[in-house]
Design an enzyme around this catalytic site. Sequence first.
Site, PDB file in Angstrom:
ATOM      1  N   ASP A 459       0.831  -1.209   0.000  1.00  0.00           N
ATOM      2  CA  ASP A 459       0.000   0.000   0.000  1.00  0.00           C
ATOM      3  C   ASP A 459       0.868   1.263   0.000  1.00  0.00           C
ATOM      4  OD1 ASP A 459      -2.344   1.468   0.106  1.00  0.00           O
ATOM      5  OD2 ASP A 459      -3.161   0.398   1.823  1.00  0.00           O
ATOM      6  N   ASP A 525     -10.658   1.643  -3.873  1.00  0.00           N
ATOM      7  CA  ASP A 525     -11.266   1.319  -2.580  1.00  0.00           C
ATOM      8  C   ASP A 525     -12.783   1.349  -2.661  1.00  0.00           C
ATOM      9  OD1 ASP A 525      -9.088   0.748  -1.063  1.00  0.00           O
ATOM     10  OD2 ASP A 525      -8.937   2.718  -0.125  1.00  0.00           O
TER      11      ASP A 525
HETATM   12  C1  DGJ Z   1      -5.902   1.750   1.779  1.00  0.00           C
HETATM   13  C2  DGJ Z   1      -6.230   0.608   0.868  1.00  0.00           C
HETATM   14  O1  DGJ Z   1      -6.633   1.081  -0.376  1.00  0.00           O
HETATM   15  C3  DGJ Z   1      -7.268  -0.287   1.516  1.00  0.00           C
HETATM   16  O2  DGJ Z   1      -7.643  -1.303   0.649  1.00  0.00           O
HETATM   17  C4  DGJ Z   1      -6.726  -0.820   2.805  1.00  0.00           C
HETATM   18  O3  DGJ Z   1      -5.669  -1.698   2.549  1.00  0.00           O
HETATM   19  C5  DGJ Z   1      -6.290   0.317   3.698  1.00  0.00           C
HETATM   20  N1  DGJ Z   1      -5.414   1.227   3.037  1.00  0.00           N
HETATM   21  C6  DGJ Z   1      -5.607  -0.203   4.928  1.00  0.00           C
HETATM   22  O4  DGJ Z   1      -5.134   0.798   5.717  1.00  0.00           O
END
Ligand code: DGJ
Length: 723
Positions: A459, A525
């Site tokens: 991430d 997301d």
């Molecule tokens: C941002 C990501 O896009 C999510 O899918 C998730 O992994 C969160 N971070 C976790 O903090």
Amino acid sequence: MSTEITQAPVVRPTILPLTDGVIHLRRGGTSVVVDVHALDGPVIVHWGVELEDVPEQLASLAAGATLQRISGGLDETARLGMLATPAHGWLGTPGIDGHGERGSSLRFSVTDIGVEDHEATLLLSDVETGLTATLELRLGASGLFHQRITVRNVSEDDFTLTSLQAAFPVPWDATELVETTGRHLRERSAQRHGFTFGTHLRESRRGRPGADATLLLTAGRPGFGFERGRVHGIHVAWSGNHRVMAERVTTGEAFLAGGELLLPGEGVLAPGESMSTPWVMGSWGDGLSELSHRFHDEWRARPQHPRRPRPVTLNTWEAVYFDHDLGKLTELADVAASVGVERFVLDDGWFNGRRDDTAGLGDWFVDEQVWPEGLHPLVEHVHAAGMEFGLWVEPEMVNPDSDLARKHPEWILQARQDLPPSGRQQQVLNLAHPNAYAFIAGRLHALLEEYPISYLKWDHNRDLVDAGSGPGGRNMVHNHTLALYRLLDELKQAHPTLEIESCASGGARVDLGILDRTDRIWTSDCLDPLERLENQKYTSLLVPPEMMGMHLTSPVVHSTRRTVSLNLSAAVALFGHFGIEWDLTQTDHTTRASIAEWVSFAKDIRDLVATGRTVFGDGTDPGLDVRGMVAADKSRAIYAVTQITTTITSPPAPITLPGLNPHINYRVRIIHPGGQDPQPGQSPLAWDRQESVLNGHILSTIGLRPPVQYPQQATIIEALQPI
Ligand code: DGJ
């Protein structure tokens, strides 16, 4: 300048199959013709549709592209050369800009040329400023056109590059641009507008492409769509700052150009040093689908492309967020395995101090308060249930509230005495700092050695702003990006079966630089299927579908609060790397049975998804979305027809099914993985009720009536060549 500056490629031995100074590269339906001896430097006189290799014609083509002297202009009207500058008389945006002890006037001339198969290397030099430039041109098997420029300082003084970009001429009648913008939870919203005189510039200054980045800047004939309309587009394969532009000038040239966006000081070249642009890639097609297929084909042909069937993945983020509990997670793993999941990914929240998003980043040790026996009990449980185990990390980031930040504040990127503005309460580590790099690499290797982790979700949740090497220090985005690439490469080398997902607040780091080193992206997301339609459509222009994470959502979508059906969610997630992001422990047996059916169907078609062609219908009713996946040999295709809103007509007007072989007869039918939802149609749909066989020509040009559906419903249609 630091050792991070890349080395200039070696120029191939000179072979000169040139007729009247023209190079012709031809492959995969694409031709690139370069007039090498033009006074205004080498000029690309054609990029696009494949031409016959007739030397006289090519020479005449080059002659046909030269300009007459005009009133009110310079005596030699300059064209868009490769590395065009004002010293040639070029009045548009220069291909290179910079300054040094010997001034800022740059003019390169060709000194050597190498052509081999589908590649050409041109060596240029500017004796007065003491610079050389290497232009690499390459045509991939599918006709994808790559350009890279390397500039070397061969003088005895420093030279500062301020910009360096590769230009791609496009046809003059390409008067419309399509590109994307976006934000967190809504990446890649399309914008279409006129390609008028002047410059349309898109830049990323976020240290990552960003949710607002356009993966492709495309220019085409007015009204071009996915199925038709000549269109050309470019992409910069780089994960740091970049820029793409479209420019139309009054001397009758239109072009797209792109490269890395260099922050002040990032382009300082000491004597002997060189700097390269990333690969800038161009594709074209009759319609955006054909343009995208050149990218997909090229990407799939790489040796490191993930080829084994994409494991159906369950990610724990929306199921438990930071609330890690072994009992809950093992129960989730059991239900996941029972519906057919093959990879279980533990998301954020497992390491020291990480009970919410305010603390812990940087402390990559399993938190013993939450996991007294480490992750072993969970990993073993997941394996015993027959699934692979994956883990979330965010290695470039650090919370000021972490042991790492307290111990090594000097490892945090900052340009002034104060820390730069934080994002999600976090800062960015200076990965180009050798000790910071060694610590992070060491922790990742240690985790991968202690646990049988087959997958990392990598991430990156904060933009790199004011990312300096320390108070008063140098801009570090360029070097940080190279250090990231090195880390990914080293991890892959040390753990050859490891797969990595590139995630950045969802889909904010999507580019072919990172995707050359990782196995998929987290597309967004936002799991709302209706929102995902546009997001996935425009992401797939660049990214092969099997590299795009697409997950089932829980019935009430977390990011939009919309209530959606399983069938809609699954139909929209089908044409990608299929997965689930949902607390399955809260589902009943009937729902689990439906999920299992969808998982099974996703497995049935995953080879088709990984090798086939993604197609989109251009349809005229905004209430209806038609997209599909057509097998490489065109013997089978699956389409999803999604009812976004009500349609203008009722029943809906015919839809066409794109991408089929006009000469093959297909048996078409509606299939119902997951069970059939009640629909508003008041009589049966005739073609589905009987055995219907239609050839690809009819299906792609005349089409058939889709079923009447309620908004937020989707139908799966199969077109199959009978054996
Ligand atoms: C941002 C990501 O896009 C999510 O899918 C998730 O992994 C969160 N971070 C976790 O903090």
